[in-house]
Design a protein around this motif. Structure first.
Motif, PDB file in Angstrom:
ATOM      1  N   PHE A  42      -4.514  -2.297  10.625  1.00  0.00           N
ATOM      2  CA  PHE A  42      -3.276  -3.012  10.291  1.00  0.00           C
ATOM      3  C   PHE A  42      -3.054  -3.026   8.785  1.00  0.00           C
ATOM      4  N   ASN A  43      -4.093  -3.359   8.020  1.00  0.00           N
ATOM      5  CA  ASN A  43      -3.959  -3.415   6.567  1.00  0.00           C
ATOM      6  C   ASN A  43      -3.742  -2.038   5.961  1.00  0.00           C
ATOM      7  N   THR A  44      -4.366  -1.009   6.559  1.00  0.00           N
ATOM      8  CA  THR A  44      -4.147   0.356   6.073  1.00  0.00           C
ATOM      9  C   THR A  44      -2.689   0.759   6.263  1.00  0.00           C
ATOM     10  N   ALA A  45      -2.158   0.467   7.452  1.00  0.00           N
ATOM     11  CA  ALA A  45      -0.756   0.779   7.723  1.00  0.00           C
ATOM     12  C   ALA A  45       0.169  -0.016   6.802  1.00  0.00           C
ATOM     13  N   LEU A  46      -0.202  -1.266   6.541  1.00  0.00           N
ATOM     14  CA  LEU A  46       0.606  -2.114   5.657  1.00  0.00           C
ATOM     15  C   LEU A  46       0.670  -1.532   4.256  1.00  0.00           C
ATOM     16  N   GLU A  47      -0.478  -1.070   3.762  1.00  0.00           N
ATOM     17  CA  GLU A  47      -0.517  -0.513   2.412  1.00  0.00           C
ATOM     18  C   GLU A  47       0.205   0.833   2.334  1.00  0.00           C
ATOM     19  N   LEU A  48       0.177   1.594   3.420  1.00  0.00           N
ATOM     20  CA  LEU A  48       0.904   2.862   3.425  1.00  0.00           C
ATOM     21  C   LEU A  48       2.409   2.640   3.301  1.00  0.00           C
ATOM     22  N   THR A  49       2.902   1.534   3.834  1.00  0.00           N
ATOM     23  CA  THR A  49       4.327   1.208   3.706  1.00  0.00           C
ATOM     24  C   THR A  49       4.620   0.568   2.357  1.00  0.00           C
ATOM     25  N   ASN A  50       3.583   0.427   1.549  1.00  0.00           N
ATOM     26  CA  ASN A  50       3.721  -0.233   0.252  1.00  0.00           C
ATOM     27  C   ASN A  50       3.621   0.770  -0.887  1.00  0.00           C
ATOM     28  N   THR A  51       4.051   1.985  -0.650  1.00  0.00           N
ATOM     29  CA  THR A  51       3.958   3.025  -1.657  1.00  0.00           C
ATOM     30  C   THR A  51       5.348   3.580  -1.977  1.00  0.00           C
ATOM     31  N   GLU A  52       5.458   4.134  -3.171  1.00  0.00           N
ATOM     32  CA  GLU A  52       6.733   4.733  -3.565  1.00  0.00           C
ATOM     33  C   GLU A  52       7.076   5.930  -2.681  1.00  0.00           C
ATOM     34  N   LYS A  53       6.056   6.655  -2.254  1.00  0.00           N
ATOM     35  CA  LYS A  53       6.285   7.806  -1.380  1.00  0.00           C
ATOM     36  C   LYS A  53       6.948   7.367  -0.079  1.00  0.00           C
ATOM     37  N   PHE A  54       6.485   6.250   0.466  1.00  0.00           N
ATOM     38  CA  PHE A  54       7.074   5.742   1.705  1.00  0.00           C
ATOM     39  C   PHE A  54       8.503   5.273   1.464  1.00  0.00           C
ATOM     40  N   SER A  79       4.399   3.321 -23.441  1.00  0.00           N
ATOM     41  CA  SER A  79       3.068   2.874 -23.045  1.00  0.00           C
ATOM     42  C   SER A  79       2.534   3.632 -21.838  1.00  0.00           C
ATOM     43  N   GLY A  80       3.406   4.330 -21.112  1.00  0.00           N
ATOM     44  CA  GLY A  80       2.966   5.079 -19.947  1.00  0.00           C
ATOM     45  C   GLY A  80       2.733   4.238 -18.707  1.00  0.00           C
ATOM     46  N   VAL A  81       3.181   2.986 -18.728  1.00  0.00           N
ATOM     47  CA  VAL A  81       3.046   2.103 -17.559  1.00  0.00           C
ATOM     48  C   VAL A  81       4.316   2.213 -16.722  1.00  0.00           C
ATOM     49  N   ARG A  82       4.168   2.609 -15.473  1.00  0.00           N
ATOM     50  CA  ARG A  82       5.329   2.821 -14.609  1.00  0.00           C
ATOM     51  C   ARG A  82       5.360   1.778 -13.486  1.00  0.00           C
ATOM     52  N   ALA A  83       6.524   1.198 -13.286  1.00  0.00           N
ATOM     53  CA  ALA A  83       6.725   0.266 -12.173  1.00  0.00           C
ATOM     54  C   ALA A  83       7.314   1.043 -11.002  1.00  0.00           C
ATOM     55  N   SER A  84       6.650   1.011  -9.865  1.00  0.00           N
ATOM     56  CA  SER A  84       7.148   1.703  -8.682  1.00  0.00           C
ATOM     57  C   SER A  84       7.963   0.742  -7.821  1.00  0.00           C
ATOM     58  N   CYS A  85       8.568   1.254  -6.785  1.00  0.00           N
ATOM     59  CA  CYS A  85       9.423   0.428  -5.920  1.00  0.00           C
ATOM     60  C   CYS A  85       8.725  -0.846  -5.433  1.00  0.00           C
ATOM     61  N   PRO A  86       7.503  -0.755  -4.854  1.00  0.00           N
ATOM     62  CA  PRO A  86       6.850  -1.963  -4.349  1.00  0.00           C
ATOM     63  C   PRO A  86       6.513  -2.979  -5.434  1.00  0.00           C
ATOM     64  N   ASP A  87       6.305  -2.512  -6.667  1.00  0.00           N
ATOM     65  CA  ASP A  87       5.977  -3.437  -7.740  1.00  0.00           C
ATOM     66  C   ASP A  87       7.073  -4.475  -7.948  1.00  0.00           C
ATOM     67  N   CYS A  88       8.305  -4.066  -7.735  1.00  0.00           N
ATOM     68  CA  CYS A  88       9.433  -4.958  -7.986  1.00  0.00           C
ATOM     69  C   CYS A  88      10.022  -5.577  -6.717  1.00  0.00           C
ATOM     70  N   HIS A  89       9.770  -4.949  -5.573  1.00  0.00           N
ATOM     71  CA  HIS A  89      10.428  -5.415  -4.353  1.00  0.00           C
ATOM     72  C   HIS A  89       9.486  -5.955  -3.285  1.00  0.00           C
ATOM     73  N   VAL A  90       8.179  -5.925  -3.551  1.00  0.00           N
ATOM     74  CA  VAL A  90       7.215  -6.451  -2.582  1.00  0.00           C
ATOM     75  C   VAL A  90       6.255  -7.403  -3.291  1.00  0.00           C
ATOM     76  N   PRO A  91       6.144  -8.656  -2.829  1.00  0.00           N
ATOM     77  CA  PRO A  91       5.207  -9.608  -3.444  1.00  0.00           C
ATOM     78  C   PRO A  91       3.767  -9.123  -3.328  1.00  0.00           C
ATOM     79  N   HIS A  92       2.921  -9.556  -4.236  1.00  0.00           N
ATOM     80  CA  HIS A  92       1.529  -9.136  -4.219  1.00  0.00           C
ATOM     81  C   HIS A  92       0.676 -10.001  -3.296  1.00  0.00           C
ATOM     82  N   GLN A  93       0.995 -11.298  -3.188  1.00  0.00           N
ATOM     83  CA  GLN A  93       0.229 -12.182  -2.315  1.00  0.00           C
ATOM     84  C   GLN A  93       0.442 -11.800  -0.855  1.00  0.00           C
ATOM     85  N   TRP A  94      -0.654 -11.850  -0.058  1.00  0.00           N
ATOM     86  CA  TRP A  94      -0.607 -11.320   1.301  1.00  0.00           C
ATOM     87  C   TRP A  94       0.427 -12.039   2.171  1.00  0.00           C
ATOM     88  N   THR A  95       0.436 -13.361   2.144  1.00  0.00           N
ATOM     89  CA  THR A  95       1.370 -14.109   2.997  1.00  0.00           C
ATOM     90  C   THR A  95       2.817 -13.830   2.601  1.00  0.00           C
TER      91      THR A  95
END
Length: 234
Positions: A42-54, A79-95
């Motif tokens: 479940f967590n693997t699938a969740l993280e796969l949907t949490n990528t810019e590629k997805f 600085s070379g720091v890139r924000a991807s889609c999930p960084d801005c549109h998906v919260p980091h806390q699990w709940t």
């Protein structure tokens, strides 16, 4: 001691008693292993949907908002720091992440029925979609912004005087949040006609010229930060 041994013997007897064809102990162990495997999958699938590629696997995103992101400072910077889609549109806390994923299930419905499957449809819906995201960030105090940007870590001496003044007077005391002013930072803005501006000249500054940067002004800003963060020093 004899009582404890009797209890342990009773528990062992229960666990080793055949249940149909398998012992209860085996079923318990099997259930535990199965639960671990399910949770991992479940967590693997969740993280796969949490990528810019997805995110960009749908042409609606890849051909519209993603192309706009590539032209902003959040995509390419010194600085070379890139924000991807999930960084801005998906919260980091699990709940919070799970709640956001449940909300995003509406996007699957939109994909199936082609809600924004053409450039024209996307532009027609752009203001509505933007308002939804602005409201979400307003409600959570710009949580995704603050995952990377800390107001307490800002060096006001390296900001323009206007930005430093607004951040110290409105952001630090909690009178405003990031999304109030920073709406068009990663994607093009929709037609903003009739949309209330995020930041307006405060009454106490109307008719006044903002002060130029000076050692006195910088000192005032440091005092404002110290006041907002208690004993924090610089």
């Amino acid at each position: 001691m004899a009582r404890i041994k009797a209890i342990l013997l009773w528990v062992w007897t229960i666990l080793t008693t055949p249940a149909a064809t398998l012992s209860l102990a085996f079923l318990t162990l099997g259930g535990f292993v199965g639960g671990v495997m399910f949770w991992g999958a479940f967590n693997t699938a969740l993280e796969l949907t949490n990528t810019e590629k997805f995110c960009t696997s749908c042409h609606e995103m890849k051909d519209n908002v993603y192309q706009e992101l590539t032209n902003t400072v959040h995509f390419t910077n010194r600085s070379g720091v890139r924000a991807s889609c999930p960084d801005c549109h998906v919260p980091h806390q699990w709940t919070d992440k799970i709640a956001r994923k449940m909300q995003a299930s509406k996007e699957v419905w939109g994909k199936i029925f082609g809600t924004i499957n053409t450039r024209g449809k996307f532009l027609d819906k752009r203001l509505e979609l933007a308002k939804h995201e602005w409201a979400r960030l307003k409600a959570n105090d710009s949580l995704e912004c603050r995952n990377c940007h800390s107001a307490a870590a800002m060096d006001f001496t390296k900001q323009t005087q206007r930005a430093a003044d607004i951040h110290s007077k409105y952001l630090l005391p909690g009178k405003a949040t990031c999304i109030d002013c920073h709406k068009g930072i990663a994607h093009e803005l929709p037609n903003m006609e009739g949309v209330e501006p995020g930041w307006k000249m405060p009454k106490d500054l109307e008719g006044q010229e903002l002060p130029a940067a000076s050692s006195d002004a910088i000192g005032d800003l440091r005092k404002a930060v110290a006041s907002a963060h208690g004993s924090m020093t610089f």
